[in-house]
Design an enzyme around this catalytic site. Structure first.
Site, PDB file in Angstrom:
ATOM      1  N   GLU A  92       0.846  -1.251   0.110  1.00  0.00           N
ATOM      2  CA  GLU A  92      -0.010  -0.110  -0.011  1.00  0.00           C
ATOM      3  C   GLU A  92       0.847   1.180  -0.002  1.00  0.00           C
ATOM      4  O   GLU A  92       1.803   1.288   0.652  1.00  0.00           O
ATOM      5  CB  GLU A  92      -0.929  -0.225   1.280  1.00  0.00           C
ATOM      6  CG  GLU A  92      -0.146  -0.241   2.528  1.00  0.00           C
ATOM      7  CD  GLU A  92      -1.135  -0.888   3.664  1.00  0.00           C
ATOM      8  OE1 GLU A  92      -0.721  -0.956   4.778  1.00  0.00           O
ATOM      9  OE2 GLU A  92      -2.421  -1.213   3.293  1.00  0.00           O
ATOM     10  N   ASN A 131      -4.590   3.706  16.115  1.00  0.00           N
ATOM     11  CA  ASN A 131      -5.714   3.188  15.117  1.00  0.00           C
ATOM     12  C   ASN A 131      -5.775   1.737  15.295  1.00  0.00           C
ATOM     13  O   ASN A 131      -5.270   0.894  14.780  1.00  0.00           O
ATOM     14  CB  ASN A 131      -5.445   3.545  13.680  1.00  0.00           C
ATOM     15  CG  ASN A 131      -6.744   3.758  12.977  1.00  0.00           C
ATOM     16  OD1 ASN A 131      -7.764   3.513  13.372  1.00  0.00           O
ATOM     17  ND2 ASN A 131      -6.565   3.923  11.349  1.00  0.00           N
ATOM     18  N   CYS A 141       7.110  -5.162  16.048  1.00  0.00           N
ATOM     19  CA  CYS A 141       6.663  -4.286  16.934  1.00  0.00           C
ATOM     20  C   CYS A 141       5.242  -4.642  17.400  1.00  0.00           C
ATOM     21  O   CYS A 141       4.536  -4.717  16.560  1.00  0.00           O
ATOM     22  CB  CYS A 141       6.535  -2.658  16.349  1.00  0.00           C
ATOM     23  SG  CYS A 141       8.319  -2.163  15.797  1.00  0.00           S
ATOM     24  N   GLY A 147       7.217  -2.072   6.169  1.00  0.00           N
ATOM     25  CA  GLY A 147       8.522  -2.525   6.183  1.00  0.00           C
ATOM     26  C   GLY A 147       9.513  -1.586   7.114  1.00  0.00           C
ATOM     27  O   GLY A 147       9.257  -0.562   7.239  1.00  0.00           O
ATOM     28  N   SER A 155      10.952   5.620  15.070  1.00  0.00           N
ATOM     29  CA  SER A 155       9.830   5.235  15.630  1.00  0.00           C
ATOM     30  C   SER A 155      10.061   5.078  17.085  1.00  0.00           C
ATOM     31  O   SER A 155      10.690   4.258  17.342  1.00  0.00           O
ATOM     32  CB  SER A 155       9.424   4.088  15.051  1.00  0.00           C
ATOM     33  OG  SER A 155       8.790   3.989  13.504  1.00  0.00           O
ATOM     34  N   LEU A 156       9.850   5.828  17.982  1.00  0.00           N
ATOM     35  CA  LEU A 156      10.311   6.016  19.362  1.00  0.00           C
ATOM     36  C   LEU A 156       9.144   5.163  20.224  1.00  0.00           C
ATOM     37  O   LEU A 156       9.468   4.313  20.895  1.00  0.00           O
ATOM     38  CB  LEU A 156      10.352   7.117  19.762  1.00  0.00           C
ATOM     39  CG  LEU A 156      11.087   7.665  21.130  1.00  0.00           C
ATOM     40  CD1 LEU A 156      12.450   7.027  21.212  1.00  0.00           C
ATOM     41  CD2 LEU A 156      11.001   8.992  21.715  1.00  0.00           C
ATOM     42  N   HIS A 157       7.904   5.830  20.386  1.00  0.00           N
ATOM     43  CA  HIS A 157       6.985   5.032  20.939  1.00  0.00           C
ATOM     44  C   HIS A 157       7.145   4.996  22.583  1.00  0.00           C
ATOM     45  O   HIS A 157       6.289   3.934  22.912  1.00  0.00           O
ATOM     46  CB  HIS A 157       6.469   3.727  20.289  1.00  0.00           C
ATOM     47  CG  HIS A 157       6.175   4.036  18.757  1.00  0.00           C
ATOM     48  ND1 HIS A 157       5.626   4.930  18.202  1.00  0.00           N
ATOM     49  CD2 HIS A 157       6.794   3.544  17.687  1.00  0.00           C
ATOM     50  CE1 HIS A 157       5.569   5.110  16.813  1.00  0.00           C
ATOM     51  NE2 HIS A 157       6.136   4.035  16.590  1.00  0.00           N
ATOM     52  N   CYS A 188       2.088  -2.776  15.961  1.00  0.00           N
ATOM     53  CA  CYS A 188       1.919  -2.538  14.593  1.00  0.00           C
ATOM     54  C   CYS A 188       1.373  -3.693  13.664  1.00  0.00           C
ATOM     55  O   CYS A 188       1.700  -4.807  13.833  1.00  0.00           O
ATOM     56  CB  CYS A 188       3.340  -2.436  14.021  1.00  0.00           C
ATOM     57  SG  CYS A 188       3.333  -2.269  12.207  1.00  0.00           S
ATOM     58  N   CYS A 238      -1.203   1.610   9.180  1.00  0.00           N
ATOM     59  CA  CYS A 238      -0.142   0.858   8.586  1.00  0.00           C
ATOM     60  C   CYS A 238      -0.637  -0.644   8.455  1.00  0.00           C
ATOM     61  O   CYS A 238      -1.117  -1.525   9.231  1.00  0.00           O
ATOM     62  CB  CYS A 238       0.817   0.589   9.829  1.00  0.00           C
ATOM     63  SG  CYS A 238       2.416  -0.058   9.150  1.00  0.00           S
ATOM     64  N   CYS A 261       7.077  -7.227   7.473  1.00  0.00           N
ATOM     65  CA  CYS A 261       8.188  -6.628   8.189  1.00  0.00           C
ATOM     66  C   CYS A 261       8.397  -7.564   9.324  1.00  0.00           C
ATOM     67  O   CYS A 261       7.575  -8.156   9.842  1.00  0.00           O
ATOM     68  CB  CYS A 261       7.685  -5.391   8.843  1.00  0.00           C
ATOM     69  SG  CYS A 261       8.903  -4.583   9.641  1.00  0.00           S
ATOM     70  N   SER A 307      12.106   6.680   8.121  1.00  0.00           N
ATOM     71  CA  SER A 307      11.595   6.363   9.256  1.00  0.00           C
ATOM     72  C   SER A 307      12.071   5.121   9.635  1.00  0.00           C
ATOM     73  O   SER A 307      11.962   4.211   8.860  1.00  0.00           O
ATOM     74  CB  SER A 307      10.076   6.621   9.272  1.00  0.00           C
ATOM     75  OG  SER A 307       9.628   6.340  10.596  1.00  0.00           O
TER      76      SER A 307
HETATM   77  S1  SF4 Z   1       6.478  -0.300  12.920  1.00  0.00           S
HETATM   78 FE1  SF4 Z   1       7.516  -0.265  11.203  1.00  0.00          FE
HETATM   79  S2  SF4 Z   1       9.342  -1.533  12.026  1.00  0.00           S
HETATM   80 FE2  SF4 Z   1       7.781  -1.856  13.590  1.00  0.00          FE
HETATM   81  S3  SF4 Z   1       6.705  -3.756  12.871  1.00  0.00           S
HETATM   82 FE3  SF4 Z   1       5.711  -2.023  11.948  1.00  0.00          FE
HETATM   83  S4  SF4 Z   1       6.550  -1.334   9.687  1.00  0.00           S
HETATM   84 FE4  SF4 Z   1       8.034  -3.042  11.020  1.00  0.00          FE
END
Ligand code: SF4
Length: 353
Positions: A93, A300, A117, A168, A222-224, A120, A343, A113, A200
């Site tokens: 996408e 989301n 995470c 990814g 991507s900190l989070h 995700c 995502c 990916c 990113s």
């Molecule tokens: S946040 Fe990014 S690196 Fe982490 S699993 Fe999702 S796509 Fe992969």
């Protein structure tokens, strides 16, 4: 040349050497490059300053196709999302996120990916394969086709920025990403400047050092999470490359390229959204002397996920606290929520049918 080559994704020097094999002089490279990347042509026969004989040779030796558009959806907030299919049937996408007078095309670099995470949806799908440089670039080319933005001046373009953060982890597909960025930024073709491209990453430190040297695009992390332990709970990569080392590398990147580092921060209810977490973040940035900008992202949720979205009040209070410490902290709503723009979701929905 034995079999047909994908032309999109070849560096200029690679194209030149294939043309040499076909007995063509090197100045043809620039002409073909402009037809492909400046005018966006997908048919060799439209390349009118080339002889008929050369056009025929090109057709016999190269493929110049785009991925197939399976679906194209526009959200009420004008976010646009394409589900694209490559020659082997794999789908990804690509999303266009408009701002007031410009916007960013969010591009995928892998199918699935491997980073896992926990928040995700893409991470819950396995890594199928890396995208080629041509497949990475062609997502942006599809967006340019759709918005008819070939051969127009930079400042008039809606598709002004590129973000490598779709499906990814870009740094796990390093060589193809570097190649793609070199082609996207070439001034005789697509011509997007490096400062309009953001990469990113979840934080693969050795490769951040490499992009520091090889590309110098804008960096987003991507900190989070606001501390090392918390980050390890949701991002397995943090166990290999812990937060303190990551922040040190961010500091060095910024020393070399100026500007600021963007930190993506997904607001997860009761996990990372308290005022104390905002304070912790601010302290970290002071400690590592990072000129940070935080993108606070409303979560989301997706079926089967362990986390819930923070309330609006919490997100606003969090943002205000970071601003009190002097950091920009805009709140990003989940754009295109009505078309499942988070995502990985569109692809999964389609697969269930
Ligand atoms: S946040 Fe990014 S690196 Fe982490 S699993 Fe999702 S796509 Fe992969």
């Amino acid at each position: 040349m034995n079999e047909k080559k994908e032309l999109i994704g070849l560096l200029k020097e690679e194209l030149s050497s294939y043309l040499k094999e076909l007995g063509e002089p090197s100045f043809r490279t620039k002409q073909i490059w402009q037809w492909v990347y400046f005018y966006g042509k997908t048919d060799f026969h439209e390349m009118t300053n080339l002889s008929k004989n050369l056009r025929l040779k090109l057709e016999q030796n190269f493929i110049l196709s785009r991925p197939k558009i399976i679906t194209s959806q526009q959200s009420v907030d004008k976010t646009k999302k394409w589900l694209l299919e490559f020659n082997d049937g794999q789908r990804i996408e690509t999303v266009y996120i408009p701002e007031t007078d410009r916007g960013a095309v969010c591009i995928s670099t892998q199918i699935g990916c491997a980073m896992g995470c926990r928040f995700c949806h893409t991470g819950s799908q396995k890594l199928t394969r890396d995208l080629t440089a041509g497949e990475i670039i062609s997502q942006f080319m599809v967006a340019r086709d759709e918005y008819k933005e070939w051969n127009i001046e930079g400042e008039k373009r809606k598709l002004s920025n590129i973000v490598l953060m779709g499906m990814g982890e870009p740094l796990q597909n390093y060589d193809n990403v570097v190649k793609a960025v070199k082609i996207l930024t070439d001034g005789e073709g697509i011509g997007i400047s490096k400062r309009r491209i953001t990469l990113s990453t979840s934080g693969i430190i050795p490769y951040i050092r490499d992009i520091d040297r090889d590309l110098g695009v804008k960096l987003a992390i991507s900190l989070h999470a606001s501390n090392n332990e918390q980050r390890s709970q949701i991002m397995p990569i943090n166990k290999k490359y812990p937060l303190p080392e990551l922040l040190q590398v961010c500091h060095e990147y910024q020393e070399n390229h100026g500007g600021y580092i963007t930190f993506e921060y997904l607001m997860l209810k009761d996990f990372n959204d308290k005022i104390s977490h905002a304070e912790e973040l601010a302290m970290l940035m002071k400690k590592y002397q990072i000129n940070a900008k935080f993108n606070l992202i409303a979560f989301n949720p997706w079926p089967g996920c362990d986390y819930k979205p923070s309330s609006n009040n919490r997100i606003h209070a969090f943002s205000q606290k970071l601003q009190d410490y002097g950091y920009a902290a805009p709140i990003r709503t989940a754009r295109g929520q009505d078309i499942l723009a988070a995502c990985g979701q569109l692809k999964s929905e389609k697969e269930k049918i």
